[in-house]
Design a protein around this motif. Structure first.
Motif, PDB file in Angstrom:
ATOM      1  N   THR A 217       0.835  -1.209   0.000  1.00 21.41           N
ATOM      2  CA  THR A 217       0.000   0.000   0.000  1.00 21.41           C
ATOM      3  C   THR A 217       0.866   1.255   0.000  1.00 21.41           C
ATOM      4  N   ARG A 221       0.793   4.158  -2.998  1.00 26.31           N
ATOM      5  CA  ARG A 221       0.654   5.604  -2.792  1.00 26.31           C
ATOM      6  C   ARG A 221       1.752   6.365  -3.526  1.00 26.31           C
ATOM      7  N   GLU A 404      -8.028   5.703 -10.009  1.00 26.42           N
ATOM      8  CA  GLU A 404      -9.317   5.377  -9.394  1.00 26.42           C
ATOM      9  C   GLU A 404      -9.322   3.958  -8.845  1.00 26.42           C
ATOM     10  N   HIS A 407      -7.161   3.719  -5.755  1.00 30.49           N
ATOM     11  CA  HIS A 407      -7.848   4.360  -4.637  1.00 30.49           C
ATOM     12  C   HIS A 407      -8.894   3.425  -4.031  1.00 30.49           C
ATOM     13  N   ILE A 408      -9.645   2.745  -4.889  1.00 31.83           N
ATOM     14  CA  ILE A 408     -10.654   1.811  -4.393  1.00 31.83           C
ATOM     15  C   ILE A 408      -9.990   0.736  -3.537  1.00 31.83           C
ATOM     16  N   LEU A 410      -7.064   0.935  -1.935  1.00 31.03           N
ATOM     17  CA  LEU A 410      -6.530   1.505  -0.697  1.00 31.03           C
ATOM     18  C   LEU A 410      -7.641   1.811   0.302  1.00 31.03           C
ATOM     19  N   ASN A 411      -8.776   2.277  -0.191  1.00 30.37           N
ATOM     20  CA  ASN A 411      -9.898   2.571   0.709  1.00 30.37           C
ATOM     21  C   ASN A 411     -10.441   1.300   1.352  1.00 30.37           C
ATOM     22  N   GLU A 412     -10.414   0.203   0.623  1.00 23.46           N
ATOM     23  CA  GLU A 412     -10.895  -1.062   1.172  1.00 23.46           C
ATOM     24  C   GLU A 412      -9.929  -1.637   2.199  1.00 23.46           C
ATOM     25  N   TYR A 413      -8.673  -1.175   2.133  1.00 19.33           N
ATOM     26  CA  TYR A 413      -7.676  -1.668   3.081  1.00 19.33           C
ATOM     27  C   TYR A 413      -7.407  -0.678   4.201  1.00 19.33           C
ATOM     28  N   ALA A 414      -8.432   0.135   4.536  1.00 25.14           N
ATOM     29  CA  ALA A 414      -8.319   1.018   5.700  1.00 25.14           C
ATOM     30  C   ALA A 414      -8.185   0.157   6.957  1.00 25.14           C
ATOM     31  N   SER A 424     -10.522  -7.570  -3.640  1.00 28.08           N
ATOM     32  CA  SER A 424      -9.701  -6.357  -3.696  1.00 28.08           C
ATOM     33  C   SER A 424      -8.525  -6.518  -4.655  1.00 28.08           C
ATOM     34  N   LYS A 427      -8.969  -5.168  -8.054  1.00 30.66           N
ATOM     35  CA  LYS A 427      -8.799  -3.725  -8.256  1.00 30.66           C
ATOM     36  C   LYS A 427      -7.381  -3.421  -8.727  1.00 30.66           C
TER      37      LYS A 427
END
Length: 459
Positions: A217, A221, A404, A407-408, A410-414, A424, A427
């Motif tokens: 991750t 970024r 995009e 981002h999807i 990374l958001n799922e791996y909060a 995931s 993605k």
């Protein structure tokens, strides 16, 4: 641990696109005139495909074996009449060390229409040979893995380049400047996806560390930041390639339909509407004003040129806020009507170009053109190998989609979310495909048709 990663990376992701040469009808050997058609000193005819050597033997005879990449002066004969067609240079390029990756050769002959016609007729009589279609040599180079799609498009741009800056940008792209940038992101995304797949498939059996997702991750970024910096180029590469869309606006009779607030004429209203549409689609807006009016407003209301420009846009019924981000250049016209004192005052105002359309003498036009050229250079930038520019809207769209998808993921791996890791992972594969659609590792016929449609026959 490392062996597991290498195994997953190899079997699932590290496959380079092994292009299917049957897509290029590579069982056929193609030929075409590669130089410009018409009377000239020398013309070049290119041949590529598995029967190239046979074509050489048929037209030259079997008397001599040609050494690769050497130029030979040879007599060339028609295979049916056995008459000599011409005497010219012949070069033999055995595959894969050729432009297309196939066996290839070139005939450099005299450039008369009769010689060219006789050569093309002779090659057409050789069994297994046919005329090439537009862009087919380059398409075979692409399918053969010699160049990727960005290099293909750079080559097309090089053929159509009209300015020195366009030539330089196209040359850099055809030499792989953009390809290296995108391939770097592609390889890193492959590595991230491979590590995630290994985590999914072998985490329990192989005791793979839990921080593998944390590391990938962090890498993702970094990739997002790099892609965003690449996208943040003010469309310089696209403007340089396609030209700067320019609108000349102002009151009636300056160029586009004259702009003003109050009119009831239906035809004029339509003209104003179209002028505004042109304005909003423009890269550069040339705002033409009367030089005396500009001086009068600045001296009377103590305005700066920027203040005057904002008020002038309002007078023309234009909202300056809707034009944010667009380059607007204020141009003072009718300077032939100014006194010497007024000319001196005008010269002290920054960021205003000066022109007269009634008496465009050299001493007025040349400084204007120099300033205008500088303005265009600022808009388009200077192409460099270190910072290659995006040249096609297709690249921009795919890069934005790539971000995009990442981002999807990374958001799922909060930290407070526990996603389905297998879902995931898709993605990341989608993000990877976006890059591969640019380079052609994942290709589709509609993209290829667009890319090759502007190539000339023989290239």
């Amino acid at each position: 641990m490392n062996n597991v990663f290498k195994m997953v990376k190899y079997f699932k992701y590290s496959r380079r696109c092994t292009y299917n040469l049957t897509n290029a009808a590579a069982d056929c050997t193609i030929f075409s005139l590669s130089s410009g058609y018409g009377k000239c000193g020398v013309s070049v005819i290119r041949v590529s495909g598995p029967r190239t050597r046979h074509a050489l033997q048929t037209l030259l005879g079997n008397r001599h074996e040609l050494k690769a990449r050497y130029a030979y002066l040879k007599s060339i004969y028609h295979p049916e009449t056995k008459e000599i067609i011409d005497k010219g240079l012949v070069l033999w390029f055995p595959g894969p060390a050729s432009f297309t990756g196939e066996d290839s050769c070139e005939f450099q002959i005299h450039g008369s229409l009769a010689v060219i016609a006789a050569m093309l007729d002779a090659l057409g009589k050789v069994p297994g040979l046919r005329s090439a279609t537009a862009g087919e040599f380059t398409k075979r180079a692409f399918y053969g893995g010699k160049i990727d799609l960005t290099e293909v498009e750079g080559l097309a741009d090089l053929i159509h380049a009209e300015t020195e800056a366009q030539r330089k940008q196209a040359m850099l792209q055809s030499a792989g400047a953009l390809s290296r940038v995108y391939d770097n992101w592609r390889k890193r995304l492959i590595r991230c996806a491979a590590h995630l797949e290994a985590y999914i498939d072998f985490a329990e059996e192989e005791n793979i560390e839990d921080d593998v997702v944390l590391h990938l991750t962090k890498e993702l970024r970094h990739i997002i930041t790099e892609i965003r910096n690449h996208l943040n180029d003010q469309r310089q590469g696209e403007m340089l390639r396609n030209g700067v869309r320019t609108a000349i606006v102002g009151p009636p009779n300056v160029d586009t339909a004259g702009l003003r607030k109050h009119t009831k004429d239906v035809v004029e209203l339509e003209g104003i509407s179209r002028a505004k549409e042109c304005l909003h689609n423009a890269d550069l807006i040339l705002l033409l004003t009367d030089a005396r009016e500009l001086l009068r407003n600045i001296s009377t209301y103590k305005q700066s040129a920027q203040d005057y420009q904002t008020d002038y846009l309002q007078e023309l019924d234009l909202d300056a806020n809707k034009l944010l981000g667009k380059r607007i250049q204020l141009i003072a016209n009718k300077i032939d009507l100014l006194s010497m004192t007024e000319l001196q005052k005008l010269a002290q105002i920054d960021n205003v170009l000066k022109i007269t359309c009634k008496q465009p003498t050299t001493d007025i036009v040349q400084p204007f053109l120099r300033h205008f050229e500088k303005l265009l250079c600022e808009l388009c930038g200077e192409p460099t190998a270190e910072h290659p520019r995006i040249t096609h809207a297709r690249y921009r769209q795919q890069l934005e989609r790539c971000i995009e998808h990442i981002h999807i993921f990374l958001n799922e791996y909060a930290p407070d979310i526990f996603p389905d890791t297998a879902i995931s992972a898709q993605k990341l594969r989608n993000a990877l495909k976006c890059i591969e659609r640019i380079t052609g590792h994942v290709s589709s016929d509609d993209i290829l048709d667009v890319v090759f449609k502007d190539f000339c026959i023989g290239k």
